[in-house]
Design an enzyme around this catalytic site. Structure first.
Site, PDB file in Angstrom:
ATOM      1  N   HIS A 298       0.760  -1.347  -0.005  1.00  0.00           N
ATOM      2  CA  HIS A 298      -0.065  -0.099  -0.197  1.00  0.00           C
ATOM      3  C   HIS A 298       0.836   1.193  -0.009  1.00  0.00           C
ATOM      4  CE1 HIS A 298       0.177   0.733   4.364  1.00  0.00           C
ATOM      5  NE2 HIS A 298       0.427  -0.589   4.632  1.00  0.00           N
TER       6      HIS A 298
ATOM      7  N   ASP B   5      -0.656   4.241   0.550  1.00  0.00           N
ATOM      8  CA  ASP B   5      -1.179   5.356   1.563  1.00  0.00           C
ATOM      9  C   ASP B   5      -0.523   5.126   2.875  1.00  0.00           C
ATOM     10  OD1 ASP B   5      -2.452   2.593   2.061  1.00  0.00           O
ATOM     11  OD2 ASP B   5      -4.145   3.795   3.186  1.00  0.00           O
TER      12      ASP B   5
ATOM     13  N   ASP C  64       5.880   1.508   6.748  1.00  0.00           N
ATOM     14  CA  ASP C  64       4.519   0.962   6.685  1.00  0.00           C
ATOM     15  C   ASP C  64       3.811   2.038   5.653  1.00  0.00           C
ATOM     16  OD1 ASP C  64       2.014   0.070   7.023  1.00  0.00           O
ATOM     17  OD2 ASP C  64       1.475   1.047   8.799  1.00  0.00           O
TER      18      ASP C  64
ATOM     19  N   GLU D 130      -5.452   0.942   2.431  1.00  0.00           N
ATOM     20  CA  GLU D 130      -5.203   0.080   3.303  1.00  0.00           C
ATOM     21  C   GLU D 130      -5.300   0.545   4.739  1.00  0.00           C
ATOM     22  OE1 GLU D 130      -3.283  -3.003   6.084  1.00  0.00           O
ATOM     23  OE2 GLU D 130      -2.822  -0.767   6.161  1.00  0.00           O
TER      24      GLU D 130
ATOM     25  N   ASP E  73       4.818  -6.260   4.848  1.00  0.00           N
ATOM     26  CA  ASP E  73       4.122  -5.121   5.694  1.00  0.00           C
ATOM     27  C   ASP E  73       3.993  -5.455   7.107  1.00  0.00           C
ATOM     28  OD1 ASP E  73       3.093  -2.552   5.997  1.00  0.00           O
ATOM     29  OD2 ASP E  73       0.810  -3.519   5.129  1.00  0.00           O
TER      30      ASP E  73
ATOM     31  N   HIS F 181     -27.093  21.035  34.393  1.00  0.00           N
ATOM     32  CA  HIS F 181     -26.588  21.312  35.778  1.00  0.00           C
ATOM     33  C   HIS F 181     -26.334  19.950  36.422  1.00  0.00           C
ATOM     34  CE1 HIS F 181     -25.706  22.510  39.777  1.00  0.00           C
ATOM     35  NE2 HIS F 181     -25.583  23.983  39.425  1.00  0.00           N
TER      36      HIS F 181
ATOM     37  N   THR G 236     -19.439  21.817  36.647  1.00  0.00           N
ATOM     38  CA  THR G 236     -20.345  20.695  37.142  1.00  0.00           C
ATOM     39  C   THR G 236     -21.456  20.523  36.188  1.00  0.00           C
ATOM     40  OG1 THR G 236     -21.314  22.483  38.384  1.00  0.00           O
ATOM     41  CG2 THR G 236     -19.925  20.938  39.638  1.00  0.00           C
TER      42      THR G 236
ATOM     43  N   ARG H 180      -9.480  -7.222  18.188  1.00  0.00           N
ATOM     44  CA  ARG H 180      -8.311  -8.126  17.375  1.00  0.00           C
ATOM     45  C   ARG H 180      -8.843  -9.398  17.511  1.00  0.00           C
ATOM     46  NH1 ARG H 180      -4.935  -4.695  13.852  1.00  0.00           N
ATOM     47  NH2 ARG H 180      -5.110  -2.748  15.008  1.00  0.00           N
TER      48      ARG H 180
ATOM     49  N   SER I 278      -3.190  -6.285  11.705  1.00  0.00           N
ATOM     50  CA  SER I 278      -3.910  -6.955  10.499  1.00  0.00           C
ATOM     51  C   SER I 278      -3.667  -6.446   9.232  1.00  0.00           C
ATOM     52  CB  SER I 278      -5.514  -6.457  11.109  1.00  0.00           C
ATOM     53  OG  SER I 278      -5.796  -6.898  12.463  1.00  0.00           O
TER      54      SER I 278
ATOM     55  N   HIS J 287       2.570   4.094  12.665  1.00  0.00           N
ATOM     56  CA  HIS J 287       1.334   4.960  13.072  1.00  0.00           C
ATOM     57  C   HIS J 287       1.620   6.003  14.288  1.00  0.00           C
ATOM     58  CE1 HIS J 287      -1.773   1.617  11.626  1.00  0.00           C
ATOM     59  NE2 HIS J 287      -0.752   1.556  10.695  1.00  0.00           N
TER      60      HIS J 287
HETATM   61  N1  BES Z   1       1.339  -2.904   8.314  1.00  0.00           N
HETATM   62  C1  BES Z   1       0.210  -2.671   9.022  1.00  0.00           C
HETATM   63  C2  BES Z   1      -0.234  -4.240   9.723  1.00  0.00           C
HETATM   64  C3  BES Z   1       0.771  -4.658  10.750  1.00  0.00           C
HETATM   65  C4  BES Z   1       0.910  -3.774  11.734  1.00  0.00           C
HETATM   66  C5  BES Z   1       1.271  -5.721  10.325  1.00  0.00           C
HETATM   67  C6  BES Z   1       1.863  -4.310  12.769  1.00  0.00           C
HETATM   68  C7  BES Z   1       1.950  -6.408  11.435  1.00  0.00           C
HETATM   69  C8  BES Z   1       2.285  -5.662  12.744  1.00  0.00           C
HETATM   70  C9  BES Z   1      -1.104  -2.129   8.376  1.00  0.00           C
HETATM   71  O1  BES Z   1      -0.603  -1.184   7.571  1.00  0.00           O
HETATM   72  C10 BES Z   1      -2.035  -1.909   9.306  1.00  0.00           C
HETATM   73  O2  BES Z   1      -1.950  -0.800   9.805  1.00  0.00           O
HETATM   74  N2  BES Z   1      -3.004  -2.461   9.281  1.00  0.00           N
HETATM   75  C11 BES Z   1      -4.273  -1.888  10.157  1.00  0.00           C
HETATM   76  C12 BES Z   1      -5.330  -2.658   9.568  1.00  0.00           C
HETATM   77  C13 BES Z   1      -6.752  -1.759   9.770  1.00  0.00           C
HETATM   78  C14 BES Z   1      -6.552  -0.405   9.465  1.00  0.00           C
HETATM   79  C15 BES Z   1      -7.788  -2.508   9.117  1.00  0.00           C
HETATM   80  C16 BES Z   1      -4.015  -2.727  11.821  1.00  0.00           C
HETATM   81  O3  BES Z   1      -3.533  -3.438  11.944  1.00  0.00           O
HETATM   82  O4  BES Z   1      -4.443  -1.652  12.561  1.00  0.00           O
HETATM   83 MN    MN Z   2       1.030  -1.304   6.514  1.00  0.00          MN
HETATM   84 MN    MN Z   3      -0.441   0.535   9.197  1.00  0.00          MN
END
Ligand code: BES
Ligand code: MN
Ligand code: MN
Length: 468
Positions: free
Chosen positions: A85, A87, A118, A152, A179, A212, A314, A327, A398, A426
């Site tokens: 991906h 993005d 990522d 993604e 990834d 209130h 308050t 998860r 995921s 992230h």
């Molecule tokens: N690359 C990650 C997935 C990932 C994260 C794999 C950590 C292994 C370890 C992917 O870009 C991602 O962030 N996936 C999201 C999926 C969601 C947006 C549906 C995630 O895992 O939060």
């Molecule tokens: Mn990723």
């Molecule tokens: Mn990601």
């Protein structure tokens, strides 16, 4: 030394410069203000494929474009589909970045930028390995398809439609995705399991306006109290999720898998230091690796209500909301869990509160078989690229498309992660080791060779199809 190896050695700088070009594009898929930049990143990727002479298409969607490219000149050799991906996640909080997120900067051998690991940097390793083969050997040893998307990080919704409508075109013997992360520095890994996900937003509405809290408190339901009560009911003190039937379909860890996890020698003290926590916590009876890789979890991702300003007010707030997600692990079914969650919330919601549950993306957890010739080929390729054989791990993150590939194309995925767990994905100061970037390219170039020795079922099937 194969010809492609010398091409790789001679082009380190060029590859790094190209990665920086892609990293400068602010392709934040979640934020509609960056629509144009997301598009531009897709164009950049497509242009790479065009330069290599691949048949290339930018497929527009209701959201962000999908880039598809292919080279099908390797006859009976296997057909490999690379997914990635282009993005990225929003870079906030901005003031915690040491260097700006979209100005790639090298410090200590790491390239810092949003998307470095990522997934722009990892995805690009497969483009550059294809380039090395084409420019040095004059051809690819396998049939190669690239599917690189721009959604993604927001759930890959349009991608599933694209795959559904293009099953024939995407047909392959194996999918390759980079990834994920290695187990630790110097310990490359193949990931054989990913968690699934089920993501929700809960909105509670009480009185028609803020009240209130002395005059009215205790006489009508408070949405902030209610959301705390409802969310708290999701997990007990042992870290067990309380949604009825939640564990019914969970595939338990086998003793052998628990032993394999334990044998990896996970450094829990280092883990605590890395995260700045005094202790680990989670489901009673499981180790940290077991909790992270193979047990389902529930986390509140955001929560809001009431007065957030200076001092005390308050007030009995009129509204409250939260985002939370589970998860999932094999064989939990996101649909079944959603139905049970709705019933549970109906019972928990106090009188006088309107409740709206919005569901975002969901995907099941997956594990892929370890005993396939593709796995063996990948392990050899990693040994070539990283100088040491991989360990086999699972991940808590995921990648929803992996189950889509299995369900719609009937193929497994090789998850070959070149990242590290401290890459800050992230988060502020995302990074990717440049050494791992180059090792990843080398492993990928060797992967095409290792896979080329396997008989390509898919190319045979399509050849037979043409003959009819
Ligand atoms: N690359 C990650 C997935 C990932 C994260 C794999 C950590 C292994 C370890 C992917 O870009 C991602 O962030 N996936 C999201 C999926 C969601 C947006 C549906 C995630 O895992 O939060
Ligand atoms: Mn990723
Ligand atoms: Mn990601």
């Amino acid at each position: 030394m194969p010809l492609f190896d010398s091409y790789l050695d001679a082009n380190h700088e060029k590859f790094e410069e190209e990665l920086c070009q892609l990293l400068r594009i602010e392709s934040i898929s979640a934020d509609s203000k960056y629509r144009q930049q997301v598009h531009q990143a897709g164009e950049w990727v497509a242009d790479q494929f065009r330069q290599l002479g691949l048949t290339t298409e930018i497929h527009p969607t209701d959201g962000h474009p999908i880039v598809y490219a292919e080279s099908l000149e390797a006859g009976d050799a296997p057909t490999v589909l690379v997914y990635g991906h282009y993005d990225v996640q929003p870079p906030d909080p901005l003031d915690e970045w040491v260097s700006p997120p979209f100005e790639p900067t090298v410090r200590d051998g790491n390239l810092y930028a949003r998307g470095a690991t990522d997934d722009k940097g990892q995805m690009l390793t497969h483009v550059k390995s294809a380039e090395a083969w084409i420019r040095s050997e004059g051809r690819l040893p396998i049939n190669l398809k690239f599917l690189i998307e721009g959604e993604e990080e927001v759930g890959s919704e349009n991608l599933s439609h694209f795959i559904e409508e293009n099953c024939q075109r995407l047909a392959c013997d194996i999918v390759v995705i980079s990834d994920t992360a290695q187990f630790a520095p110097g310990r490359p890994a193949i990931t054989y399991g990913l968690k699934g996900i089920a993501y929700y937003e809960l909105r509670l509405t009480g009185p028609k306006q803020d009240l209130h809290s002395g005059t009215f408190g205790g006489a009508v339901s408070n949405p902030a109290n209610a959301i705390a009560h409802i969310l708290a009911a999701l997990i007990d003190r042992d870290g067990r999720i309380q949604v009825p039937g939640f564990y019914d379909d969970v595939v338990p860890l086998t003793d052998e898998e628990r032993r394999q996890f334990a044998d990896l020698g996970f450094d829990e003290e280092q883990f605590k230091r890395q995260l700045g926590v005094g202790d680990v916590a989670g489901e009673t009876g499981y180790t940290t690796l077991e909790r992270r890789w193979a047990r389902p979890t529930c986390d509140v991702n955001g929560i809001w209500s009431g007065y957030q300003g200076e001092g005390a007010k308050t007030v009995l707030p009129a509204r409250a909301g939260a985002k939370f997600s589970f998860r999932l692990v094999p064989d939990q079914d996101p649909k079944k869990i959603e139905a049970a969650l709705k019933t549970m919330f109906d019972e928990l919601c106090p009188p006088g509160i309107r409740k709206d549950l919005i569901s975002f993306h969901s995907a099941p957890g997956i594990v892929v078989p370890l005993d396939s010739p593709y796995m063996t080929a990948a392990a050899k390729a990693i040994e070539h690229g990283f100088g040491t054989p991989p360990v086999f791990i699972r991940e808590g993150g995921s990648i929803p498309v992996v189950s889509t590939f299995r369900d719609l194309l009937g193929v497994d995925t090789l998850l070959l992660g070149w990242g590290q767990n401290d890459d800050n994905t992230h988060s502020p100061n995302e990074k990717f080791s440049l050494a791992d970037f180059h090792r990843g390219i080398k492993a990928s170039a060797h992967l095409w060779e290792e896979l080329s020795w396997i008989e390509g079922k898919e190319s045979r099937r399509s050849a037979e199809g043409r003959g009819q």
